[in-house]
Design a protein around this motif. Structure first.
Motif, PDB file in Angstrom:
ATOM      1  N   VAL A  98     -31.029  74.081 -25.141  1.00  0.00           N
ATOM      2  CA  VAL A  98     -31.201  74.835 -26.390  1.00  0.00           C
ATOM      3  C   VAL A  98     -32.690  74.860 -26.736  1.00  0.00           C
ATOM      4  O   VAL A  98     -33.287  73.822 -27.042  1.00  0.00           O
ATOM      5  CB  VAL A  98     -30.417  74.195 -27.554  1.00  0.00           C
ATOM      6  N   ALA A  99     -33.296  76.035 -26.688  1.00  0.00           N
ATOM      7  CA  ALA A  99     -34.708  76.183 -27.044  1.00  0.00           C
ATOM      8  C   ALA A  99     -34.841  76.510 -28.528  1.00  0.00           C
ATOM      9  O   ALA A  99     -33.924  77.070 -29.147  1.00  0.00           O
ATOM     10  CB  ALA A  99     -35.343  77.291 -26.212  1.00  0.00           C
ATOM     11  N   ASP A 100     -35.969  76.167 -29.085  1.00  0.00           N
ATOM     12  CA  ASP A 100     -36.271  76.561 -30.463  1.00  0.00           C
ATOM     13  C   ASP A 100     -36.236  78.085 -30.534  1.00  0.00           C
ATOM     14  O   ASP A 100     -36.935  78.772 -29.787  1.00  0.00           O
ATOM     15  CB  ASP A 100     -37.657  76.035 -30.851  1.00  0.00           C
ATOM     16  N   ALA A 101     -35.416  78.621 -31.435  1.00  0.00           N
ATOM     17  CA  ALA A 101     -35.239  80.075 -31.535  1.00  0.00           C
ATOM     18  C   ALA A 101     -36.527  80.781 -31.940  1.00  0.00           C
ATOM     19  O   ALA A 101     -36.665  81.991 -31.735  1.00  0.00           O
ATOM     20  CB  ALA A 101     -34.134  80.392 -32.542  1.00  0.00           C
ATOM     21  N   ARG A 102     -37.497  80.055 -32.467  1.00  0.00           N
ATOM     22  CA  ARG A 102     -38.762  80.656 -32.892  1.00  0.00           C
ATOM     23  C   ARG A 102     -39.747  80.810 -31.739  1.00  0.00           C
ATOM     24  O   ARG A 102     -40.781  81.461 -31.886  1.00  0.00           O
ATOM     25  CB  ARG A 102     -39.394  79.797 -33.990  1.00  0.00           C
ATOM     26  N   ARG A 104     -41.561  82.100 -28.436  1.00  0.00           N
ATOM     27  CA  ARG A 104     -41.734  83.347 -27.697  1.00  0.00           C
ATOM     28  C   ARG A 104     -42.556  83.064 -26.458  1.00  0.00           C
ATOM     29  O   ARG A 104     -43.518  82.280 -26.497  1.00  0.00           O
ATOM     30  CB  ARG A 104     -42.445  84.406 -28.554  1.00  0.00           C
ATOM     31  N   ASP A 105     -42.233  83.703 -25.342  1.00  0.00           N
ATOM     32  CA  ASP A 105     -42.850  83.404 -24.055  1.00  0.00           C
ATOM     33  C   ASP A 105     -44.367  83.557 -24.072  1.00  0.00           C
ATOM     34  O   ASP A 105     -45.073  82.876 -23.334  1.00  0.00           O
ATOM     35  CB  ASP A 105     -42.273  84.303 -22.961  1.00  0.00           C
ATOM     36  N   LYS A 106     -44.901  84.461 -24.880  1.00  0.00           N
ATOM     37  CA  LYS A 106     -46.336  84.717 -24.879  1.00  0.00           C
ATOM     38  C   LYS A 106     -47.092  83.878 -25.911  1.00  0.00           C
ATOM     39  O   LYS A 106     -48.268  84.093 -26.147  1.00  0.00           O
ATOM     40  CB  LYS A 106     -46.598  86.204 -25.109  1.00  0.00           C
ATOM     41  N   SER A 107     -46.422  82.928 -26.506  1.00  0.00           N
ATOM     42  CA  SER A 107     -47.052  82.058 -27.486  1.00  0.00           C
ATOM     43  C   SER A 107     -46.598  80.634 -27.240  1.00  0.00           C
ATOM     44  O   SER A 107     -45.457  80.394 -26.845  1.00  0.00           O
ATOM     45  CB  SER A 107     -46.670  82.466 -28.902  1.00  0.00           C
ATOM     46  N   GLU A 108     -47.478  79.665 -27.482  1.00  0.00           N
ATOM     47  CA  GLU A 108     -47.100  78.275 -27.284  1.00  0.00           C
ATOM     48  C   GLU A 108     -46.596  77.626 -28.569  1.00  0.00           C
ATOM     49  O   GLU A 108     -46.263  76.443 -28.582  1.00  0.00           O
ATOM     50  CB  GLU A 108     -48.275  77.497 -26.707  1.00  0.00           C
ATOM     51  N   LEU A 109     -46.532  78.393 -29.648  1.00  0.00           N
ATOM     52  CA  LEU A 109     -45.963  77.862 -30.872  1.00  0.00           C
ATOM     53  C   LEU A 109     -44.463  77.638 -30.686  1.00  0.00           C
ATOM     54  O   LEU A 109     -43.781  78.399 -30.006  1.00  0.00           O
ATOM     55  CB  LEU A 109     -46.215  78.831 -32.028  1.00  0.00           C
ATOM     56  N   HIS A 110     -43.960  76.570 -31.279  1.00  0.00           N
ATOM     57  CA  HIS A 110     -42.524  76.247 -31.239  1.00  0.00           C
ATOM     58  C   HIS A 110     -42.029  76.024 -29.807  1.00  0.00           C
ATOM     59  O   HIS A 110     -40.864  76.298 -29.504  1.00  0.00           O
ATOM     60  CB  HIS A 110     -41.702  77.349 -31.917  1.00  0.00           C
ATOM     61  N   ASP A 111     -42.908  75.536 -28.927  1.00  0.00           N
ATOM     62  CA  ASP A 111     -42.531  75.339 -27.520  1.00  0.00           C
ATOM     63  C   ASP A 111     -41.751  74.036 -27.369  1.00  0.00           C
ATOM     64  O   ASP A 111     -42.224  73.056 -26.805  1.00  0.00           O
ATOM     65  CB  ASP A 111     -43.780  75.333 -26.644  1.00  0.00           C
ATOM     66  N   MET A 112     -40.525  74.050 -27.883  1.00  0.00           N
ATOM     67  CA  MET A 112     -39.659  72.878 -27.874  1.00  0.00           C
ATOM     68  C   MET A 112     -38.253  73.286 -27.462  1.00  0.00           C
ATOM     69  O   MET A 112     -37.798  74.384 -27.758  1.00  0.00           O
ATOM     70  CB  MET A 112     -39.606  72.229 -29.265  1.00  0.00           C
ATOM     71  N   ALA A 113     -37.580  72.374 -26.789  1.00  0.00           N
ATOM     72  CA  ALA A 113     -36.184  72.593 -26.415  1.00  0.00           C
ATOM     73  C   ALA A 113     -35.514  71.235 -26.273  1.00  0.00           C
ATOM     74  O   ALA A 113     -36.182  70.212 -26.074  1.00  0.00           O
ATOM     75  CB  ALA A 113     -36.080  73.374 -25.115  1.00  0.00           C
ATOM     76  N   VAL A 114     -34.212  71.236 -26.370  1.00  0.00           N
ATOM     77  CA  VAL A 114     -33.448  70.013 -26.145  1.00  0.00           C
ATOM     78  C   VAL A 114     -32.352  70.286 -25.118  1.00  0.00           C
ATOM     79  O   VAL A 114     -31.894  71.425 -24.955  1.00  0.00           O
ATOM     80  CB  VAL A 114     -32.804  69.479 -27.445  1.00  0.00           C
ATOM     81  N   PHE A 251     -36.922  71.772 -36.360  1.00  0.00           N
ATOM     82  CA  PHE A 251     -36.113  71.947 -35.154  1.00  0.00           C
ATOM     83  C   PHE A 251     -35.413  70.646 -34.772  1.00  0.00           C
ATOM     84  O   PHE A 251     -34.199  70.628 -34.544  1.00  0.00           O
ATOM     85  CB  PHE A 251     -36.993  72.422 -34.006  1.00  0.00           C
ATOM     86  N   LEU A 252     -36.145  69.545 -34.725  1.00  0.00           N
ATOM     87  CA  LEU A 252     -35.576  68.271 -34.285  1.00  0.00           C
ATOM     88  C   LEU A 252     -34.452  67.803 -35.200  1.00  0.00           C
ATOM     89  O   LEU A 252     -33.470  67.212 -34.740  1.00  0.00           O
ATOM     90  CB  LEU A 252     -36.673  67.219 -34.223  1.00  0.00           C
ATOM     91  N   GLY A 253     -34.597  68.081 -36.496  1.00  0.00           N
ATOM     92  CA  GLY A 253     -33.613  67.633 -37.452  1.00  0.00           C
ATOM     93  C   GLY A 253     -32.233  68.243 -37.292  1.00  0.00           C
ATOM     94  O   GLY A 253     -31.249  67.748 -37.864  1.00  0.00           O
ATOM     95  N   LYS A 254     -32.149  69.316 -36.500  1.00  0.00           N
ATOM     96  CA  LYS A 254     -30.835  69.907 -36.234  1.00  0.00           C
ATOM     97  C   LYS A 254     -30.029  69.082 -35.236  1.00  0.00           C
ATOM     98  O   LYS A 254     -28.810  69.264 -35.133  1.00  0.00           O
ATOM     99  CB  LYS A 254     -31.029  71.308 -35.653  1.00  0.00           C
ATOM    100  N   PHE A 255     -30.702  68.164 -34.530  1.00  0.00           N
ATOM    101  CA  PHE A 255     -30.034  67.460 -33.435  1.00  0.00           C
ATOM    102  C   PHE A 255     -30.077  65.935 -33.553  1.00  0.00           C
ATOM    103  O   PHE A 255     -29.233  65.273 -32.958  1.00  0.00           O
ATOM    104  CB  PHE A 255     -30.700  67.866 -32.101  1.00  0.00           C
ATOM    105  N   VAL A 256     -31.061  65.398 -34.292  1.00  0.00           N
ATOM    106  CA  VAL A 256     -31.191  63.946 -34.417  1.00  0.00           C
ATOM    107  C   VAL A 256     -31.512  63.580 -35.860  1.00  0.00           C
ATOM    108  O   VAL A 256     -31.990  64.413 -36.636  1.00  0.00           O
ATOM    109  CB  VAL A 256     -32.288  63.383 -33.487  1.00  0.00           C
ATOM    110  N   THR A 257     -31.266  62.329 -36.192  1.00  0.00           N
ATOM    111  CA  THR A 257     -31.663  61.812 -37.488  1.00  0.00           C
ATOM    112  C   THR A 257     -33.121  61.399 -37.429  1.00  0.00           C
ATOM    113  O   THR A 257     -33.523  60.606 -36.570  1.00  0.00           O
ATOM    114  CB  THR A 257     -30.799  60.608 -37.879  1.00  0.00           C
ATOM    115  N   LEU A 258     -33.946  61.942 -38.309  1.00  0.00           N
ATOM    116  CA  LEU A 258     -35.378  61.702 -38.273  1.00  0.00           C
ATOM    117  C   LEU A 258     -35.782  60.558 -39.199  1.00  0.00           C
ATOM    118  O   LEU A 258     -35.172  60.356 -40.260  1.00  0.00           O
ATOM    119  CB  LEU A 258     -36.126  62.964 -38.677  1.00  0.00           C
TER     120      LEU A 258
END
Length: 259
Positions: A98-102, A104-114, A251-258
């Motif tokens: 599951v990648a961060d929906a924000r 985009r391939d041409k930007s390194e912003l929000h470059d997170m996935a779980v 993004f992380l808070g959707k999957f783990v307790t922070l």
């Protein structure tokens, strides 16, 4: 995705072209220091016979954090090995990618996935995530300038000057670590740079998504993930995505307790 097209970072962040990363250079085998760090394993070997594509970190018993740009095509699942040296037949765990929906391939912003597993990964303690604003607090205390960071990953070793079999990069499917020094901090990025006087190393192709721990090799405090570097020979500044920011925590808070 071991090699990926060049992408541009905002001029406010860096001047020039940045290449998504990376692998550990000037480092040593991690062995059992960070069992929570794993490799994304391809469905088939690369031409050199190795299997790992990217790196990541277990952040809960069922959640593995990596980079969104590690996704290949329409990939919906990913295979992960936590072995310090992957070989065919080594246990792998398959989960939902599951990648961060924000992102985009041409930007390194929000470059997170779980990668989300149906069952807890046995016998591995997850890494510790930072509290909100930790790096900002350390910067205000003038503590970052002397802090040590430990990147870990399965990527290429130090590139050779001459190509062998068409490549300057050597992969071993082995988890390695090194130390690296602080350079600067922005609202999204932790910039780390090798200091040769300290014997520092860095990251290279294949370390994408891997951890940067705050502290020495005994640390498990994961403060940023490897995303890019400012050159394509793995010797310059590393750009690492901060995990203590509101954007990352959203993004992380959707999957783990922070914390």
């Amino acid at each position: 995705m071991r090699f990926v097209p060049f992408v541009m970072i905002s001029a406010a962040l860096i001047v020039g072209v940045a290449s998504p990363a990376w692998a550990i250079t000037n480092g040593s085998a991690d062995l059992s220091d960070h069992p929570e760090v794993g490799a994304l394993i391809g469905d088939k070997p690369h031409p050199d016979g190795t299997w790992s594509n990217c790196t990541g970190t277990l952040i809960s018993p069922t959640v593995f954090l990596t980079a969104a740009h590690c996704k290949e095509g329409g990939q919906k699942t990913a295979r992960v090995s936590f072995s310090s040296h992957y070989q065919p037949g080594t246990p792998v765990y398959t989960g939902r990618f599951v990648a961060d929906a924000r992102y985009r391939d041409k930007s390194e912003l929000h470059d997170m996935a779980v990668v989300i597993f149906d069952k807890a990964i046995p016998d591995i303690t997850p890494a510790t995530l930072p509290p909100a604003g930790l790096l900002d607090e350390l910067k205000a205390q003038n503590s970052l300038e002397t802090a040590q960071f430990t990147p870990v990953g399965y990527g290429s070793l130090t590139p050779t000057k001459k190509k062998t079999n068409g490549s300057r990069f050597k992969y071993t499917d082995t988890r390695n670590q090194t130390s690296i020094s602080f350079k600067s901090l922005t609202p999204r990025w932790l910039k780390l740079s090798p200091d040769s006087s300290k014997g520092d190393g860095g990251t290279c192709f294949g370390d994408s998504g891997g951890p940067n721990f705050l502290g020495d090799r005994t640390s498990h405090l994961l403060v940023a993930t490897t995303v890019s570097g400012t050159d394509n020979v793995c010797k310059a500044t590393n750009l690492d995505y901060r995990l203590d920011t509101p954007s990352a925590r959203q993004f992380l808070g959707k999957f783990v307790t922070l914390p």
